[in-house]
Scaffold this motif. Structure first.
Motif, PDB file in Angstrom:
ATOM      1  N   PRO A 176      35.846 -31.483 -48.048  1.00  0.00           N
ATOM      2  CA  PRO A 176      34.653 -30.821 -48.555  1.00  0.00           C
ATOM      3  C   PRO A 176      33.931 -30.078 -47.445  1.00  0.00           C
ATOM      4  O   PRO A 176      33.373 -28.824 -47.644  1.00  0.00           O
ATOM      5  N   PHE A 177      33.542 -30.864 -46.351  1.00  0.00           N
ATOM      6  CA  PHE A 177      32.629 -30.242 -45.246  1.00  0.00           C
ATOM      7  C   PHE A 177      33.380 -29.189 -44.612  1.00  0.00           C
ATOM      8  O   PHE A 177      32.752 -27.961 -44.082  1.00  0.00           O
ATOM      9  N   GLN A 178      34.804 -29.232 -44.371  1.00  0.00           N
ATOM     10  CA  GLN A 178      35.460 -28.158 -43.894  1.00  0.00           C
ATOM     11  C   GLN A 178      35.496 -26.975 -44.777  1.00  0.00           C
ATOM     12  O   GLN A 178      35.510 -25.903 -44.288  1.00  0.00           O
ATOM     13  N   GLN A 179      35.708 -27.188 -46.005  1.00  0.00           N
ATOM     14  CA  GLN A 179      35.512 -25.749 -46.881  1.00  0.00           C
ATOM     15  C   GLN A 179      34.072 -25.448 -47.182  1.00  0.00           C
ATOM     16  O   GLN A 179      33.901 -24.045 -46.978  1.00  0.00           O
ATOM     17  N   ALA A 180      33.064 -26.275 -46.669  1.00  0.00           N
ATOM     18  CA  ALA A 180      31.911 -25.803 -46.966  1.00  0.00           C
ATOM     19  C   ALA A 180      31.644 -24.812 -45.584  1.00  0.00           C
ATOM     20  O   ALA A 180      30.554 -23.819 -45.577  1.00  0.00           O
ATOM     21  N   VAL A 181      32.017 -25.399 -44.403  1.00  0.00           N
ATOM     22  CA  VAL A 181      31.894 -24.613 -43.260  1.00  0.00           C
ATOM     23  C   VAL A 181      32.931 -23.374 -43.380  1.00  0.00           C
ATOM     24  O   VAL A 181      32.331 -22.240 -42.948  1.00  0.00           O
ATOM     25  N   ALA A 182      33.912 -23.363 -44.034  1.00  0.00           N
ATOM     26  CA  ALA A 182      34.555 -22.193 -44.145  1.00  0.00           C
ATOM     27  C   ALA A 182      33.978 -20.839 -44.717  1.00  0.00           C
ATOM     28  O   ALA A 182      34.149 -19.896 -44.656  1.00  0.00           O
ATOM     29  N   ASP A 183      33.418 -21.411 -45.910  1.00  0.00           N
ATOM     30  CA  ASP A 183      32.811 -20.431 -47.062  1.00  0.00           C
ATOM     31  C   ASP A 183      31.531 -20.928 -47.314  1.00  0.00           C
ATOM     32  O   ASP A 183      31.268 -22.114 -48.058  1.00  0.00           O
ATOM     33  N   ALA A 184      30.450 -20.079 -47.071  1.00  0.00           N
ATOM     34  CA  ALA A 184      29.044 -20.335 -47.382  1.00  0.00           C
ATOM     35  C   ALA A 184      28.770 -20.276 -48.851  1.00  0.00           C
ATOM     36  O   ALA A 184      27.791 -20.932 -49.420  1.00  0.00           O
ATOM     37  N   ALA A 185      29.795 -19.711 -49.665  1.00  0.00           N
ATOM     38  CA  ALA A 185      29.776 -19.677 -51.230  1.00  0.00           C
ATOM     39  C   ALA A 185      30.350 -20.779 -51.801  1.00  0.00           C
ATOM     40  O   ALA A 185      30.509 -20.988 -52.959  1.00  0.00           O
ATOM     41  N   SER A 186      31.117 -21.724 -51.032  1.00  0.00           N
ATOM     42  CA  SER A 186      31.718 -22.869 -51.393  1.00  0.00           C
ATOM     43  C   SER A 186      30.875 -23.763 -52.374  1.00  0.00           C
ATOM     44  O   SER A 186      29.829 -24.076 -51.777  1.00  0.00           O
ATOM     45  N   PRO A 187      31.291 -24.420 -53.325  1.00  0.00           N
ATOM     46  CA  PRO A 187      30.666 -25.213 -54.049  1.00  0.00           C
ATOM     47  C   PRO A 187      30.256 -26.635 -53.397  1.00  0.00           C
ATOM     48  O   PRO A 187      29.254 -27.308 -53.749  1.00  0.00           O
ATOM     49  N   TRP A 188      30.917 -26.566 -52.575  1.00  0.00           N
ATOM     50  CA  TRP A 188      30.855 -27.945 -51.536  1.00  0.00           C
ATOM     51  C   TRP A 188      29.850 -27.703 -50.487  1.00  0.00           C
ATOM     52  O   TRP A 188      29.140 -28.777 -49.903  1.00  0.00           O
ATOM     53  N   ARG A 189      29.248 -26.560 -50.466  1.00  0.00           N
ATOM     54  CA  ARG A 189      28.248 -26.144 -49.531  1.00  0.00           C
ATOM     55  C   ARG A 189      26.955 -27.314 -49.823  1.00  0.00           C
ATOM     56  O   ARG A 189      26.179 -27.731 -48.734  1.00  0.00           O
ATOM     57  N   SER A 190      26.611 -27.321 -51.022  1.00  0.00           N
ATOM     58  CA  SER A 190      25.482 -28.420 -51.295  1.00  0.00           C
ATOM     59  C   SER A 190      25.617 -29.854 -51.303  1.00  0.00           C
ATOM     60  O   SER A 190      24.710 -30.428 -51.386  1.00  0.00           O
TER      61      SER A 190
END
Length: 544
Positions: A149-163
């Motif tokens: 989830p952190f990898q995806q949050a870094v890759a995409d600021a709009a990712s639901p994992w960002r929060s």
């Protein structure tokens, strides 16, 4: 659409949403229903003596030079012989550090180098057969930078994992956590930095990818203000409890929430969350919880907060007392006078800030082994739950190395390795072996009735056999220079313990009816009796 249809649709859609989230994150984030079952362990198992075990350093079963769960299972008979009631396993979940395990990549998977879920289940079954409980480290505060989830949050600021993580483009000045600025710019890939974290180039304010990491950029903090993150941890805690785990050591709980550069440690919100996680774990019958809370350990030991906490700072005083410092003897005695029986006591653990191995802390003392025994008696016979660090019971020495590595070397089972009964059959263990293994190893010490192992075993057996030593109150304590005398009382049982840390004899008064418990051959005539230098005496007193 009829209103009664909406709940049905929600039930149908929820698993699909969870499945999509899991596919995106490549980790299991499904809800885990509670399945509480009664514990098969003795009712007071958590008041016995625990051993902290670094699985990587305990026993290798497959010859790769790395300890694993099957290896630990193989050594349960040794732990049972010693009298251990519970095991605290340093992190055994999948991690990116492949060493200490606190950089978690999957909170519901076993570290591949340690084995499989089937190996975990077998460990639990076999431990329970021997009356031994198993608790494991759980890291709530942070994950690894490789956590999907952190990898995806870094890759995409709009990712639901960002929060799920803590971001702030303008964190501001004034932050200082253990000498470092705890905000990092993901765009700079700070986790690849080869130097000290404190020497990283400063972040540039305004970057959208600045994240918070209490322990460094390789372990980003979770956003525990996000209910989804809290639920994920609750489900993950239940995942292991449902498999039969007997409890947790909750890591770094005062750091769950930060409010500002000034108010970042032990915030009220962190305590609320700690209590919430503690209540979940204790909803499973017979489970045990102990917290790591270095700043205010006594507060976290309160049954209304964590219910158990390590007695940080007392460990330093215990070692000073063992070395014969009179002021430390008094401070140790005073601490126990006001200590909650839920505190977890220890001489040191896996972190170097708690001290080197006991053998190394006493290296300059001509009476090293005698003082070692007094240090052990100073917590094994007292209130609280004692935690022995693996190898402590045989006087294992630390190795050379940086940071915490000297504390985390392979267990000294035999004088050398590779060998079938040694830590590993590999010629290349993951870390150097202890330098004193030829004289201080489990094989030889088990054969020697006068060894440190035999001493630990005897004190643990006395504790297990005595409700007063296990559960009793701490009473009638007094300190006279380097002589400490106290009683443990439970029901009609009263046990007197006297420790002489001095290099000259000391005297105590024995009441009529006293019976020697240690050493067994000691005279117990009423009146004034003398303790030799650097000695321990234990008596059962007549009921009053």
């Amino acid at each position: 659409m009829p209103k009664q249809v909406l709940p049905v649709l929600a039930l149908l859609i929820a698993p699909l949403v969870a499945g999509l989230a899991q596919a995106q994150s490549r980790i299991d984030v499904r809800p885990v229903p509670a399945q509480p079952r009664a514990s098969t362990l003795p009712p007071d198992w958590q008041h016995g003596v625990f051993m902290e075990i670094f699985v990587r350093g305990y026993q290798d079963s497959d010859g790769d030079g790395i300890g694993d769960l099957r290896g630990l299972t193989r050594r349960l008979d040794y732990l049972h012989k010693l009298g251990i009631s519970g095991l605290w396993l340093m992190p055994i979940t999948a991690s990116s550090d492949h060493d200490h395990g606190y950089a978690t990549t999957d909170f519901r998977a076993i570290e591949p180098q340690y084995g499989t879920l089937a190996d975990f289940d077998e460990l639990i079954r076999e431990a329970h057969k021997r009356g031994i409980g198993v608790v494991m480290d759980y890291v709530i505060n942070h994950a690894s930078w490789q956590f999907p989830p952190f990898q995806q949050a870094v890759a995409d600021a709009a990712s639901p994992w960002r929060s799920w993580f803590v971001w702030n483009p303008e964190p501001g000045p004034g932050w200082d956590i253990w000498g470092k600025y705890p905000w990092y710019d993901a765009a700079q890939k700070p986790w690849t930095w080869a130097g000290e974290w404190k020497d990283l180039p400063p972040v540039k304010p305004g970057s959208p990818d600045i994240f918070f990491g209490t322990f460094g950029p390789n372990m980003p903090d979770f956003n525990l203000r996000n209910p989804e993150v809290v639920r994920y941890h609750e489900d993950s805690l239940r995942f292991w409890l449902n498999r039969g785990l007997d409890g947790y050591r909750l890591d770094a709980v005062p750091h769950l929430i930060e409010n500002s550069a000034k108010d970042w440690n032990d915030q009220p919100e962190s305590r609320v969350l700690t209590k919430r996680f503690r209540d979940l774990i204790k909803s499973y019958p017979g489970r045990y919880v102990v917290c790591e809370a270095t700043a205010e350990p006594i507060a976290y030991g309160d049954p209304e907060l964590c219910g158990g906490a390590f007695a940080f700072n007392q460990n330093y005083e215990l070692m000073k007392a063992a070395k014969g410092e009179p002021q430390a003897v008094q401070r140790v005695a005073d601490y126990y006078r006001g200590m909650s029986p839920t505190m977890a006591t220890f001489l040191h653990n896996h972190d170097i800030f708690t001290g080197r191995r006991v053998w190394d802390q006493l290296q300059d003392d001509k009476d090293r082994e005698a003082r070692y025994r007094l240090a052990a008696a100073s917590y094994l016979l007292l209130p609280g739950t004692p935690f022995v660090y693996y190898g402590e019971e045989i006087g294992q020495a630390g190795t050379d190395g940086k940071d915490d590595a000297p504390l985390r070397s392979p267990m000294s089972w035999t004088p050398g390795t590779p060998a079938p009964d040694a830590f590993t059959t590999s010629a290349r263990p993951f870390r150097p072996l202890s330098p004193n293994r030829s004289s201080h190893n489990a094989a030889s010490q088990q054969r020697d009735p006068d060894s440190l192992f035999s001493f630990y075993r005897e004190l643990i057996a006395l504790r297990r056999a005595s409700p007063a030593l296990t559960l009793g109150r701490y009473e009638a304590d007094s300190v006279d220079g380097r002589l400490w005398r106290f009683e443990r009382v439970h029901g009609d049982e009263r046990v007197l313990v006297a420790i002489n840390y001095g290099e000259t004899p000391a005297a105590i008064e024995l009441p009529a009816g006293a019976r020697a418990l240690h050493p067994m051959h000691t005279a117990a005539a009423p009146g004034r009796t003398t303790l030799p230098p650097l000695s321990l005496r234990i008596y059962r007193l007549a009921a009053q």
